[in-house]
Design a protein around this motif. Structure first.
Motif, PDB file in Angstrom:
ATOM      1  N   MET A  26       0.846  -1.198   0.000  1.00 45.92           N
ATOM      2  CA  MET A  26       0.000   0.000   0.000  1.00 45.92           C
ATOM      3  C   MET A  26       0.891   1.261   0.000  1.00 45.92           C
ATOM      4  O   MET A  26       0.652   2.221  -0.748  1.00 45.92           O
ATOM      5  N   LEU A  27       1.941   1.247   0.836  1.00 45.47           N
ATOM      6  CA  LEU A  27       2.830   2.417   0.915  1.00 45.47           C
ATOM      7  C   LEU A  27       3.552   2.657  -0.408  1.00 45.47           C
ATOM      8  O   LEU A  27       3.820   3.813  -0.770  1.00 45.47           O
ATOM      9  N   ALA A  28       3.864   1.570  -1.124  1.00 39.47           N
ATOM     10  CA  ALA A  28       4.601   1.695  -2.401  1.00 39.47           C
ATOM     11  C   ALA A  28       3.862   2.638  -3.357  1.00 39.47           C
ATOM     12  O   ALA A  28       4.492   3.359  -4.143  1.00 39.47           O
ATOM     13  N   GLU A  29       2.531   2.651  -3.266  1.00 40.31           N
ATOM     14  CA  GLU A  29       1.746   3.525  -4.158  1.00 40.31           C
ATOM     15  C   GLU A  29       1.901   4.999  -3.786  1.00 40.31           C
ATOM     16  O   GLU A  29       1.590   5.874  -4.594  1.00 40.31           O
ATOM     17  N   HIS A  30       2.321   5.260  -2.560  1.00 39.82           N
ATOM     18  CA  HIS A  30       2.381   6.651  -2.068  1.00 39.82           C
ATOM     19  C   HIS A  30       3.795   7.208  -2.013  1.00 39.82           C
ATOM     20  O   HIS A  30       3.972   8.384  -1.704  1.00 39.82           O
ATOM     21  N   ILE A  31       4.793   6.372  -2.252  1.00 37.93           N
ATOM     22  CA  ILE A  31       6.182   6.838  -2.129  1.00 37.93           C
ATOM     23  C   ILE A  31       6.572   7.573  -3.407  1.00 37.93           C
ATOM     24  O   ILE A  31       6.850   6.966  -4.434  1.00 37.93           O
ATOM     25  N   LYS A  32       6.521   8.891  -3.339  1.00 36.07           N
ATOM     26  CA  LYS A  32       6.895   9.731  -4.486  1.00 36.07           C
ATOM     27  C   LYS A  32       7.312  11.106  -3.973  1.00 36.07           C
ATOM     28  O   LYS A  32       7.019  11.462  -2.814  1.00 36.07           O
ATOM     29  N   PRO A  33       8.000  11.888  -4.823  1.00 33.42           N
ATOM     30  CA  PRO A  33       8.442  13.216  -4.387  1.00 33.42           C
ATOM     31  C   PRO A  33       7.267  14.046  -3.869  1.00 33.42           C
ATOM     32  O   PRO A  33       6.167  14.002  -4.434  1.00 33.42           O
ATOM     33  N   GLY A  34       7.512  14.774  -2.767  1.00 33.58           N
ATOM     34  CA  GLY A  34       6.489  15.669  -2.211  1.00 33.58           C
ATOM     35  C   GLY A  34       5.722  15.081  -1.044  1.00 33.58           C
ATOM     36  O   GLY A  34       5.024  15.806  -0.333  1.00 33.58           O
ATOM     37  N   VAL A  35       5.846  13.767  -0.837  1.00 31.75           N
ATOM     38  CA  VAL A  35       5.120  13.110   0.265  1.00 31.75           C
ATOM     39  C   VAL A  35       5.994  13.133   1.518  1.00 31.75           C
ATOM     40  O   VAL A  35       7.199  12.897   1.438  1.00 31.75           O
ATOM     41  N   SER A  36       5.384  13.456   2.664  1.00 30.49           N
ATOM     42  CA  SER A  36       6.174  13.461   3.903  1.00 30.49           C
ATOM     43  C   SER A  36       6.157  12.059   4.522  1.00 30.49           C
ATOM     44  O   SER A  36       5.228  11.266   4.294  1.00 30.49           O
ATOM     45  N   THR A  37       7.193  11.783   5.324  1.00 27.23           N
ATOM     46  CA  THR A  37       7.257  10.467   5.968  1.00 27.23           C
ATOM     47  C   THR A  37       6.149  10.327   7.015  1.00 27.23           C
ATOM     48  O   THR A  37       5.715   9.226   7.308  1.00 27.23           O
ATOM     49  N   LYS A  38       5.659  11.444   7.559  1.00 22.79           N
ATOM     50  CA  LYS A  38       4.533  11.394   8.500  1.00 22.79           C
ATOM     51  C   LYS A  38       3.266  10.928   7.783  1.00 22.79           C
ATOM     52  O   LYS A  38       2.477  10.160   8.336  1.00 22.79           O
ATOM     53  N   GLN A  39       3.077  11.399   6.544  1.00 20.91           N
ATOM     54  CA  GLN A  39       1.910  10.940   5.772  1.00 20.91           C
ATOM     55  C   GLN A  39       1.978   9.420   5.583  1.00 20.91           C
ATOM     56  O   GLN A  39       0.962   8.730   5.708  1.00 20.91           O
ATOM     57  N   LEU A  40       3.164   8.905   5.295  1.00 20.19           N
ATOM     58  CA  LEU A  40       3.320   7.451   5.118  1.00 20.19           C
ATOM     59  C   LEU A  40       3.000   6.722   6.422  1.00 20.19           C
ATOM     60  O   LEU A  40       2.335   5.676   6.426  1.00 20.19           O
ATOM     61  N   ASP A  41       3.468   7.295   7.530  1.00 21.42           N
ATOM     62  CA  ASP A  41       3.229   6.680   8.838  1.00 21.42           C
ATOM     63  C   ASP A  41       1.732   6.637   9.161  1.00 21.42           C
ATOM     64  O   ASP A  41       1.215   5.622   9.639  1.00 21.42           O
ATOM     65  N   ASP A  42       1.039   7.739   8.892  1.00 22.83           N
ATOM     66  CA  ASP A  42      -0.413   7.789   9.161  1.00 22.83           C
ATOM     67  C   ASP A  42      -1.154   6.741   8.325  1.00 22.83           C
ATOM     68  O   ASP A  42      -2.047   6.051   8.827  1.00 22.83           O
ATOM     69  N   LEU A  43      -0.769   6.638   7.054  1.00 26.82           N
ATOM     70  CA  LEU A  43      -1.404   5.647   6.173  1.00 26.82           C
ATOM     71  C   LEU A  43      -1.167   4.231   6.700  1.00 26.82           C
ATOM     72  O   LEU A  43      -2.079   3.396   6.728  1.00 26.82           O
ATOM     73  N   ALA A  44       0.069   3.966   7.131  1.00 25.07           N
ATOM     74  CA  ALA A  44       0.421   2.621   7.608  1.00 25.07           C
ATOM     75  C   ALA A  44      -0.345   2.286   8.883  1.00 25.07           C
ATOM     76  O   ALA A  44      -0.915   1.187   9.013  1.00 25.07           O
ATOM     77  N   GLU A  45      -0.400   3.236   9.812  1.00 29.44           N
ATOM     78  CA  GLU A  45      -1.070   2.953  11.087  1.00 29.44           C
ATOM     79  C   GLU A  45      -2.552   2.661  10.867  1.00 29.44           C
ATOM     80  O   GLU A  45      -3.098   1.698  11.429  1.00 29.44           O
ATOM     81  N   GLU A  46      -3.175   3.464  10.032  1.00 29.35           N
ATOM     82  CA  GLU A  46      -4.594   3.262   9.759  1.00 29.35           C
ATOM     83  C   GLU A  46      -4.827   1.888   9.110  1.00 29.35           C
ATOM     84  O   GLU A  46      -5.737   1.151   9.487  1.00 29.35           O
ATOM     85  N   PHE A  47      -3.991   1.553   8.146  1.00 30.74           N
ATOM     86  CA  PHE A  47      -4.129   0.288   7.413  1.00 30.74           C
ATOM     87  C   PHE A  47      -3.962  -0.907   8.369  1.00 30.74           C
ATOM     88  O   PHE A  47      -4.755  -1.852   8.345  1.00 30.74           O
ATOM     89  N   ILE A  48      -2.952  -0.825   9.229  1.00 29.72           N
ATOM     90  CA  ILE A  48      -2.672  -1.933  10.164  1.00 29.72           C
ATOM     91  C   ILE A  48      -3.842  -2.092  11.144  1.00 29.72           C
ATOM     92  O   ILE A  48      -4.343  -3.200  11.372  1.00 29.72           O
ATOM     93  N   ARG A  49      -4.304  -0.987  11.706  1.00 24.51           N
ATOM     94  CA  ARG A  49      -5.392  -1.063  12.702  1.00 24.51           C
ATOM     95  C   ARG A  49      -6.707  -1.496  12.035  1.00 24.51           C
ATOM     96  O   ARG A  49      -7.476  -2.255  12.619  1.00 24.51           O
TER      97      ARG A  49
END
Ligand code: MG
Ligand code: MG
Length: 266
Positions: A26-49
């Motif tokens: 899921m994160l692979a789709e969001h890893i691109k220039p302009g994205v913050s690592t906090k945004q990735l963390d929020d996406l991951a936490e929501e997905f896991i929970r």
């Protein structure tokens, strides 16, 4: 003490590791220039929970400071492991980012990591990623009954050092089960024929951390982020595997990531 797992327990470990694999995909789709690592963390936490699991990294204790504040580790460029996601850290074209993810599902842990390219990355850096990933699979080939941890470490070390890379010593792989870190420690270096003998039922996370230059490390002031002293780039790939009689059983998977990356996958 090393806890051997039953076949049923290995299936539970597989479920947890499958969730880690899907989270990284899921994160692979969001890893691109302009994205913050906090945004990735929020996406991951929501997905896991949302999948009924707990992100094991969040609140992980630190003997030298505060517990880990986030659900994934995001380590960019010269950062090797344990980078803390932040809204101030924004991905740029040419970066690499190692994302390490852990889950607790039905009482069992998943743990896997992958180093991603952000936009266009130099061939020299791509080669670091390719060799590190190859080294992970060479280590996994050794995760069979009767081999020793030294055989596994040697396979990883030899492959990376042949390319002139540094093999991190201060951080190693580990046994995994109800707890994320169990015995034994699984170094990415070693002597053939030495160390603990592997047995069917042992479940271990194998995770080469490889540097492009010198292997010396610095711990940043946040008490977590580990970077190379010479600030050259580092890569980190990790799979959780069950030791087999003839062949290791890889419980995590990069297939979700690779489906997203397509022919851009390393
Ligand atoms: Mg990990
Ligand atoms: Mg690990």
């Amino acid at each position: 003490m090393i806890f051997l797992k039953t076949d049923d327990e290995i299936e539970l470990l597989r479920e947890s590791n499958l969730l880690v694999a899907k989270t990284l995909g899921m994160l692979a789709e969001h890893i691109k220039p302009g994205v913050s690592t906090k945004q990735l963390d929020d996406l991951a936490e929501e997905f896991i929970r949302d999948h009924g699991a707990i992100p094991t990294f969040k609140g992980f204790p630190n003997p030298y400071g505060s517990p880990f504040p986030s659900s994934i580790c995001t380590s960019i460029n010269e950062n090797v492991v344990h980078g803390i996601p932040s809204s101030d850290v924004v991905l740029r074209d040419g970066d690499i980012i190692s994302v390490d993810c852990g889950t607790l599902l039905n009482g069992f842990c998943g743990d896997s990591a992958y180093t991603f390219c952000v936009g266009e990355v130099s061939d020299e850096v791509k080669q670091l990623l390719k060799i590190t990933k190859e080294a992970l699979y060479l280590g996994i080939e050794q995760a069979v009954q009767g081999r020793r941890l030294g055989d596994l470490g040697y396979a990883i070390q030899n492959h990376c050092e042949q390319s002139g890379y540094g093999v991190v010593r201060e951080f190693v792989g580990h046994g995994i089960g109800h707890k994320m870190h169990e015995d034994p420690q699984v170094p990415n270096y070693g002597k053939r024929g030495s160390g603990t003998m592997l047995k069917k039922g042992m479940c271990i996370a194998i995770e080469p951390m490889i540097t492009m230059g010198n292997r010396q490390l610095i711990m940043e002031r946040d008490g977590w982020t580990v970077r190379t002293r010479d600030r050259k780039f580092a890569a980190h790939f990790e799979h959780t595997v069950a030791v087999g009689t003839c062949k290791a059983d890889i419980l995590s998977s990069f297939s979700f990531i690779e489906k997203v990356l397509g022919d851009k996958a390393i």
